[in-house]
Design a protein around this motif. Structure first.
Motif, PDB file in Angstrom:
ATOM      1  N   VAL A 128       0.866  -1.178   0.000  1.00  0.00           N
ATOM      2  CA  VAL A 128       0.000   0.000   0.000  1.00  0.00           C
ATOM      3  C   VAL A 128       0.900   1.224   0.000  1.00  0.00           C
ATOM      4  CG1 VAL A 128      -1.668   1.350   1.327  1.00  0.00           C
ATOM      5  CG2 VAL A 128      -1.908  -1.140   1.191  1.00  0.00           C
ATOM      6  N   PHE A 129       0.728   2.081  -0.992  1.00  0.00           N
ATOM      7  CA  PHE A 129       1.514   3.309  -1.096  1.00  0.00           C
ATOM      8  C   PHE A 129       0.599   4.500  -0.824  1.00  0.00           C
ATOM      9  CE2 PHE A 129       3.246   0.392  -4.416  1.00  0.00           C
ATOM     10  CZ  PHE A 129       4.498   0.170  -3.839  1.00  0.00           C
ATOM     11  N   ILE A 130       1.105   5.460  -0.059  1.00  0.00           N
ATOM     12  CA  ILE A 130       0.393   6.733   0.094  1.00  0.00           C
ATOM     13  C   ILE A 130       1.389   7.839  -0.228  1.00  0.00           C
ATOM     14  CG2 ILE A 130      -0.993   8.225   1.569  1.00  0.00           C
ATOM     15  CD1 ILE A 130      -1.662   5.877   3.321  1.00  0.00           C
ATOM     16  N   ALA A 131       1.045   8.623  -1.228  1.00  0.00           N
ATOM     17  CA  ALA A 131       1.929   9.717  -1.663  1.00  0.00           C
ATOM     18  C   ALA A 131       1.212  11.038  -1.466  1.00  0.00           C
ATOM     19  CB  ALA A 131       2.302   9.546  -3.133  1.00  0.00           C
ATOM     20  N   GLY A 132       1.913  12.004  -0.878  1.00  0.00           N
ATOM     21  CA  GLY A 132       1.382  13.359  -0.748  1.00  0.00           C
ATOM     22  C   GLY A 132       2.191  14.294  -1.611  1.00  0.00           C
ATOM     23  N   GLY A 133       1.569  14.866  -2.652  1.00  0.00           N
ATOM     24  CA  GLY A 133       2.255  15.843  -3.507  1.00  0.00           C
ATOM     25  C   GLY A 133       3.506  15.264  -4.143  1.00  0.00           C
ATOM     26  N   ILE A 134       4.626  15.975  -3.945  1.00  0.00           N
ATOM     27  CA  ILE A 134       5.888  15.567  -4.571  1.00  0.00           C
ATOM     28  C   ILE A 134       6.417  14.263  -3.966  1.00  0.00           C
ATOM     29  CG2 ILE A 134       7.403  16.903  -3.045  1.00  0.00           C
ATOM     30  CD1 ILE A 134       7.733  16.421  -6.879  1.00  0.00           C
ATOM     31  N   GLY A 135       5.806  13.808  -2.888  1.00  0.00           N
ATOM     32  CA  GLY A 135       6.154  12.501  -2.309  1.00  0.00           C
ATOM     33  C   GLY A 135       5.875  11.343  -3.256  1.00  0.00           C
ATOM     34  N   ILE A 136       5.267  11.626  -4.391  1.00  0.00           N
ATOM     35  CA  ILE A 136       5.018  10.585  -5.387  1.00  0.00           C
ATOM     36  C   ILE A 136       6.328  10.083  -6.008  1.00  0.00           C
ATOM     37  CG2 ILE A 136       4.743  12.247  -7.275  1.00  0.00           C
ATOM     38  CD1 ILE A 136       2.770   8.962  -6.858  1.00  0.00           C
ATOM     39  N   THR A 137       7.414  10.852  -5.933  1.00  0.00           N
ATOM     40  CA  THR A 137       8.605  10.521  -6.738  1.00  0.00           C
ATOM     41  C   THR A 137       9.192   9.140  -6.436  1.00  0.00           C
ATOM     42  OG1 THR A 137       9.961  11.895  -5.298  1.00  0.00           O
ATOM     43  CG2 THR A 137       9.248  12.861  -7.358  1.00  0.00           C
ATOM     44  N   PRO A 138       9.527   8.785  -5.188  1.00  0.00           N
ATOM     45  CA  PRO A 138      10.057   7.428  -4.998  1.00  0.00           C
ATOM     46  C   PRO A 138       9.013   6.363  -5.277  1.00  0.00           C
ATOM     47  CG  PRO A 138       9.646   8.460  -2.866  1.00  0.00           C
ATOM     48  CD  PRO A 138       9.434   9.510  -3.912  1.00  0.00           C
ATOM     49  N   ILE A 139       7.744   6.714  -5.048  1.00  0.00           N
ATOM     50  CA  ILE A 139       6.660   5.735  -5.221  1.00  0.00           C
ATOM     51  C   ILE A 139       6.553   5.303  -6.687  1.00  0.00           C
ATOM     52  CG2 ILE A 139       4.180   5.335  -4.912  1.00  0.00           C
ATOM     53  CD1 ILE A 139       5.527   5.790  -2.224  1.00  0.00           C
ATOM     54  N   MET A 140       6.866   6.219  -7.616  1.00  0.00           N
ATOM     55  CA  MET A 140       6.787   5.840  -9.031  1.00  0.00           C
ATOM     56  C   MET A 140       7.733   4.688  -9.346  1.00  0.00           C
ATOM     57  SD  MET A 140       4.412   7.603 -10.376  1.00  0.00           S
ATOM     58  CE  MET A 140       4.648   7.204 -12.108  1.00  0.00           C
ATOM     59  N   ALA A 141       8.964   4.771  -8.809  1.00  0.00           N
ATOM     60  CA  ALA A 141       9.914   3.674  -9.048  1.00  0.00           C
ATOM     61  C   ALA A 141       9.461   2.411  -8.325  1.00  0.00           C
ATOM     62  CB  ALA A 141      11.302   4.087  -8.578  1.00  0.00           C
ATOM     63  N   MET A 142       8.840   2.571  -7.143  1.00  0.00           N
ATOM     64  CA  MET A 142       8.396   1.402  -6.384  1.00  0.00           C
ATOM     65  C   MET A 142       7.221   0.699  -7.075  1.00  0.00           C
ATOM     66  SD  MET A 142       8.837   3.205  -2.702  1.00  0.00           S
ATOM     67  CE  MET A 142       9.111   1.903  -1.533  1.00  0.00           C
TER      68      MET A 142
END
Ligand code: FES
Length: 335
Positions: free
Chosen positions: A128-142
Motif C-alpha cells: 500500500v503506497f500513500i503519496a502526498g504531492g511531490i512525495g510521489i517521486t520514490p513511489i513511481m519507481a516502487m
C-alpha cells in the motif's frame, strides 16, 4: 527523508563507495506539473550509471556547494539515466529553488551514487503506497518494481489539485484498473483522503510505504500505529514533529575508533559539530535526521536515536550523527 535502510547494501558498502561522486550531465529539464520539473541526468562519460533499486535517492551537489537529496522516479531497470522530480518550494531551504532557477540542460554536475533507505520489502505480499504531492517521486519507481514482481499494490495519491500532481499521465491506466486512487482536496484537508479509515484494517502480509509533507507523514504514522512492527516504511523530506524533544541533554564522549581520537560532545552540540570543530570532515545535508547522509556504524555504546530514517534493526548497527546523541557515557564510532 525517512525510511527503512537497505541493510545488506549498507553493511556491504565501503565508506568510500558511499561517498563516491558521479560526474553527470543534466540532459533535460521537463515540466511535469505546476512548479514541478523533472531533471534527467546521464553519465558525463557515456558509460552506464550504477544500478539502483526502487526507492533510492541521490545527493545532488549544487553549484553553490549545497547538497540536496532527491528520489529517483524512473524505472530501476534503466541504467542510462537517473530522473528526479522536484517541486519548486520558495519556503524550503533553497535547494529546490536553485534546481529550478539556476540549472540548465547541458550543465555538468556531481551527484552521489544512489542510496536506498526506502526499499520495497521482499517479505510483503501486497503493498500500500500513500503519496502526498511531490512525495510521489520514490513511489513511481516502487510501483514499477511491484509491477515487475507481479505483486498487488494500491496507491493513494493525494495532492491539492490535479494541476499540482505529477505523473498523472503515467498513472492513468492504473487509475482505470483501480490500482491507483486520486485524492485532490483543493487546499482543505477535510476533503482529502480519510487516513483513519484507510489504514484502520491491517491485512496480513501487507506493507505500507508513505512519502509527503511532514504533517501528512505524521498523520499517516499516527493512523497506522497499530500496524505490526516492520510493516511501515516512509521517506521524509522534513524532520518529524513526532521525534522532536525538549529533554535536557547530557555530555558524552565519542571514540573515533579508526582515527584513534576521543572527543566530548557537550549539551547543545551535535556529534557532527564537535567533529568539524576538531577539523574532521563529515558529509551532511539535512542535519535533522531524515536524509540519511550522515549514517554511521557504531561499535559500542548505546545511541540516543533522534533520526527518522532507521528502523529498529538498523538502529542496532547505525546512528545518524547529525542529530542523535548517546545514552551511554561513551559511543564508539567506526570512523
Ligand atoms: S540524517 Fe541528514 S545529515 Fe544526518
Amino acid at each position: 527523508m525517512e525510511a527503512v535502510l537497505m541493510r545488506e547494501e549498507a553493511v556491504a558498502r565501503p565508506d568510500d563507495e558511499r561517498q563516491k561522486k558521479l560526474h553527470v550531465t543534466l540532459k533535460s529539464i521537463t515540466s511535469l506539473a505546476e512548479d514541478i520539473n523533472a531533471f534527467e541526468f546521464v553519465s558525463a562519460d557515456g558509460r552506464p550509471l550504477p544500478a539502483f533499486t526502487a526507492g533510492s535517492h541521490v545527493d545532488v551537489h549544487l553549484p553553490d556547494a549545497t547538497i540536496r537529496q532527491y528520489s529517483l522516479c524512473n524505472s530501476p531497470d534503466e541504467r542510462h539515466r537517473y530522473v528526479v522530480a522536484v517541486l519548486r518550494d520558495p519556503a524550503g531551504r533553497g535547494g529546490s529553488v536553485a534546481m529550478h532557477d539556476t540549472l540548465r540542460a547541458g550543465q555538468k554536475l556531481f551527484i552521489s551514487a544512489p542510496r536506498n533507505h526506502f526499499a520495497l520489502s521482499d517479505s510483503a505480499r501486497r503493498h500500500v503506497f500513500i503519496a502526498g504531492g511531490i512525495g510521489i517521486t520514490p513511489i513511481m519507481a516502487m510501483i514499477a518494481e511491484a509491477q515487475k514482481r507481479n505483486e498487488p499494490f494500491h496507491l493513494f495519491y493525494c495532492a491539492r489539485t490535479s494541476q499540482r500532481a505529477a505523473f498523472l499521465d503515467r498513472l492513468k491506466a492504473l487509475v482505470d484498473r483501480g490500482d491507483v486512487s486520486l485524492h485532490f482536496d483543493n487546499g482543505d484537508p477535510r476533503n482529502g483522503l480519510d487516513l483513519a479509515s484507510t489504514l484502520e484494517n491491517y491485512v496480513a502480509d501487507t506493507h505500507l510505504y508513505y512519502c509527503g509533507p511532514g504533517r501528512f507523514m505524521d498523520a499517516i504514522e499516527a493512523a497506522s500505529a497499530h500496524w505490526p512492527a516492520g510493516t511501515r516504511h516512509c521517506e521524509r523530506f522534513t524532520a518529524s514533529e513526532l521525534i522532536k524533544t525538549t529533554e535536557a541533554e547530557a555530555a558524552f564522549d565519542i571514540e573515533l575508533r579508526r582515527s584513534q581520537k576521543t572527543l566530548t560532545v557537550p549539551p547543545g552540540e551535535s556529534i557532527v559539530d564537535v567533529m568539524r570543530a576538531n577539523g574532521i570532515e563529515v558529509d551532511t545535508s539535512c542535519c535533522e535526521g531524515y536524509c540519511g547522509t550522515c549514517m554511521t556504524r557504531y561499535l559500542a555504546g548505546e545511541p540516543l536515536h533522534r533520526d527518522s530514517v532507521l528502523d529498529d534493526e538498523d538502529r542496532e548497527e547505525f546512528v545518524m550523527i547529525c542529530c542523535s546523541r548517546s545514552k551511554s557515557t561513551k559511543l564508539v564510532l567506526d570512523l
